[in-house]
Write an enzyme that holds these catalytic residues in place. Structure first.
Site, PDB file in Angstrom:
ATOM      1  N   GLY A  11      27.427 110.163 -60.886  1.00  0.00           N
ATOM      2  CA  GLY A  11      27.035 109.311 -59.789  1.00  0.00           C
ATOM      3  C   GLY A  11      27.945 109.489 -58.583  1.00  0.00           C
ATOM      4  O   GLY A  11      27.487 109.794 -57.482  1.00  0.00           O
ATOM      5  N   GLY A  44      28.666 109.081 -66.743  1.00  0.00           N
ATOM      6  CA  GLY A  44      29.070 108.897 -68.134  1.00  0.00           C
ATOM      7  C   GLY A  44      28.246 109.767 -69.074  1.00  0.00           C
ATOM      8  O   GLY A  44      28.778 110.361 -70.018  1.00  0.00           O
ATOM      9  N   LYS A  93      40.418 106.892 -63.200  1.00  0.00           N
ATOM     10  CA  LYS A  93      41.044 106.544 -64.478  1.00  0.00           C
ATOM     11  C   LYS A  93      41.168 107.702 -65.458  1.00  0.00           C
ATOM     12  O   LYS A  93      40.180 108.324 -65.827  1.00  0.00           O
ATOM     13  CB  LYS A  93      40.262 105.401 -65.138  1.00  0.00           C
ATOM     14  CG  LYS A  93      40.438 104.081 -64.395  1.00  0.00           C
ATOM     15  CD  LYS A  93      39.599 102.991 -64.999  1.00  0.00           C
ATOM     16  CE  LYS A  93      40.297 102.269 -66.128  1.00  0.00           C
ATOM     17  NZ  LYS A  93      39.394 101.272 -66.739  1.00  0.00           N
ATOM     18  N   ARG A  99      19.004 109.154 -57.009  1.00  0.00           N
ATOM     19  CA  ARG A  99      18.427 108.898 -58.334  1.00  0.00           C
ATOM     20  C   ARG A  99      16.940 108.561 -58.237  1.00  0.00           C
ATOM     21  O   ARG A  99      16.194 108.790 -59.193  1.00  0.00           O
ATOM     22  CB  ARG A  99      19.185 107.770 -59.035  1.00  0.00           C
ATOM     23  CG  ARG A  99      20.472 108.268 -59.667  1.00  0.00           C
ATOM     24  CD  ARG A  99      21.175 107.155 -60.404  1.00  0.00           C
ATOM     25  NE  ARG A  99      22.192 107.693 -61.305  1.00  0.00           N
ATOM     26  CZ  ARG A  99      23.177 106.977 -61.818  1.00  0.00           C
ATOM     27  NH1 ARG A  99      23.286 105.700 -61.513  1.00  0.00           N
ATOM     28  NH2 ARG A  99      24.049 107.539 -62.635  1.00  0.00           N
TER      29      ARG A  99
HETATM   30  C1  3PG Z   1      25.430 104.999 -64.412  1.00  0.00           C
HETATM   31  O1  3PG Z   1      25.453 104.608 -63.243  1.00  0.00           O
HETATM   32  O2  3PG Z   1      26.380 105.628 -64.914  1.00  0.00           O
HETATM   33  C2  3PG Z   1      24.203 104.778 -65.224  1.00  0.00           C
HETATM   34  O3  3PG Z   1      23.177 104.230 -64.452  1.00  0.00           O
HETATM   35  C3  3PG Z   1      24.517 103.917 -66.421  1.00  0.00           C
HETATM   36  O4  3PG Z   1      24.969 102.663 -65.984  1.00  0.00           O
HETATM   37  P1  3PG Z   1      25.997 101.855 -66.887  1.00  0.00           P
HETATM   38  O5  3PG Z   1      27.275 102.642 -66.869  1.00  0.00           O
HETATM   39  O6  3PG Z   1      26.119 100.514 -66.225  1.00  0.00           O
HETATM   40  O7  3PG Z   1      25.407 101.763 -68.259  1.00  0.00           O
HETATM   41 MG    MG Z   2      28.469 104.501 -65.399  1.00  0.00          MG
END
Ligand code: 3PG
Ligand code: MG
Length: 399
Positions: free
Chosen positions: A356, A380, A206, A41
């Site tokens: 990620g 996400g 999940k 990232r």
């Molecule tokens: C992630 O790792 O999915 C993003 O950096 C967003 O982080 P978060 O899910 O804690 O908002």
């Molecule tokens: Mg996340």
């Protein structure tokens, strides 16, 4: 979509101007040592930062890391990230030990043209993630004071309605950075008119996290391959016993319903690797899915499943993959994820790796990143994009 871009901002000239860049520097850290285990990232935001440095901007970078609870928490400091970012940029990064306090103010004020500052973790401030518009707005005012313009390059966070993502762009001239643009360009190919067959591979632990995207994808995809911890809830829905594997009991009916409506598009594992315990050295064997012993738990998909999934992938022209097939961090349970990743690289298809975890898996397994069409920095965020949801961070740039 009318989003102004980094190139528009550069064309106006940014020399001597303070440019506030929202990045997603939320990198995985080693639990013991705190060392950065995957800097993907950080690398992903270099094109935007490099262009601003070269153009002589005073670059003020902000990001979250982990999920601290609105107050400073040393284990989530961005300090180590500032060091790594400096190495990659080839120039020191001036690190502010707070986000909008004295350290941040003096660090920003002292920046020379072409220098880069990084503010401490946005989520050390309750205003960043607050549901209260006024509280978020007050924090956004403080952040916005550090920039004459705002660049959003935090694709991984565009699905969050947070101050730095949603409220700051309402206060400053705003553009999308190179990473955000590339991510949206790639993902829009998948929601538009993907070349067929379009095959999606979903894994991870999940089902409940993936339900919305499965619903959204079913009408669009030609094949949906399901592995990872979530496959056991689907296997249970087929009437199979899953031993002590991960199981979301309250999702079994929903999974059964999805299977019934899927028109045969969903493919589930036919064999799995079962172990005595969730441990790297646990005794383990490969069994058929109808023969999972009651005292053992599945930690990976088996070789026949990899072969079947690979055959489906070899036909594909478009592939999206999110979520590991097993506990790839433990070598004994990494073969499924590796096998699927390799099948994706071999397919003559446009392939997108979302998320990620799957992106980190690609790098942790030593696979060649360039043999994938695109590796998204957003987990996400990419799923919510594919669900067709409005993303607050993108909506804010459109205004
Ligand atoms: C992630 O790792 O999915 C993003 O950096 C967003 O982080 P978060 O899910 O804690 O908002
Ligand atoms: Mg996340």
């Amino acid at each position: 979509m009318s989003i102004r871009t980094l190139d528009d901002l550069l064309a106006e000239g940014v020399s001597g101007r303070r440019v506030l860049v929202r990045a997603d520097l939320n990198v995985p850290l080693d639990k013991q040592t705190g060392a950065i285990t995957d800097d993907g990232r950080i690398r992903a935001v270099l094109p935007t930062l490099g262009a601003l440095v070269e153009a002589g901007a005073k670059v003020v970078v902000c990001s979250h890391l982990g999920r601290p609870k609105g107050a400073p928490d040393p284990q989530f400091s961005l300090g180590p990230v500032a060091g790594r970012l400096g190495e990659l940029l080839g120039a020191p990064v001036h690190f502010a030990t707070d986000t909008v306090g004295d350290s941040a103010r003096s660090t920003v004020a002292d920046l020379a043209d072409g220098q880069v500052a990084l503010l401490e973790n946005l989520r050390f401030n309750a205003g960043e993630t607050s549901k209260d518009e006024a509280e978020r707005g007050a924090f956004a005012d403080q952040l916005a004071a550090f920039g004459d313009a705002y660049v959003d390059d935090a694709f991984g966070a565009v699905h969050r309605k947070h101050a730095s993502v949603f409220d700051v762009p309402a206060r400053l001239p705003h553009v999308a950075g190179r990473l955000v643009l590339r991510e949206v360009e790639v993902l829009s190919k998948l929601t538009g008119d993907p070349e067929r067959p379009y095959v999606v591979v979903l894994g991870g632990s999940k089902v409940s996290d993936k339900l919305a995207v499965i619903e959204a994808l079913l009408p669009t995809v030609d094949r949906l391959l399901i592995g990872g911890g979530m496959c056991f809830t689907f296997l249970k829905a087929q009437g199979l016993e899953v031993g002590t594997s991960l199981l979301e009991k309250d999702m079994v009916d929903t999974c059964r319903n999805l299977l019934e409506r899927s028109g045969g598009k969903i493919m589930l594992p036919v064999d799995v690797v079962v172990a005595d315990a969730f441990a790297p050295d646990a005794a383990h064997d490969t069994v058929r899915v109808d023969g999972i012993p009651s005292h053992r738990l599945g930690l990976d998909v088996g070789p026949e499943t990899v072969a079947g999934f690979s055959a489906a992938l070899s036909q594909a022209k478009t592939i999206f993959w999110n979520g590991p097939m097993g506990v790839f961090e433990m070598p004994a349970f990494a073969a499924g994820t590796r096998g699927i990743a390799e099948a994706i690289t071999k397919a003559d298809a446009f392939s997108v790796v979302g998320g990620g975890d799957s992106a980190a898996a690609v790098r942790a397994l030593g696979l060649d990143e360039s043999s994938f069409g695109h590796i998204s920095t957003g987990g996400g965020a990419s799923l919510e994009y594919l669900e067709g949801k409005a993303l607050p961070g993108i909506a804010a740039l459109e205004n």
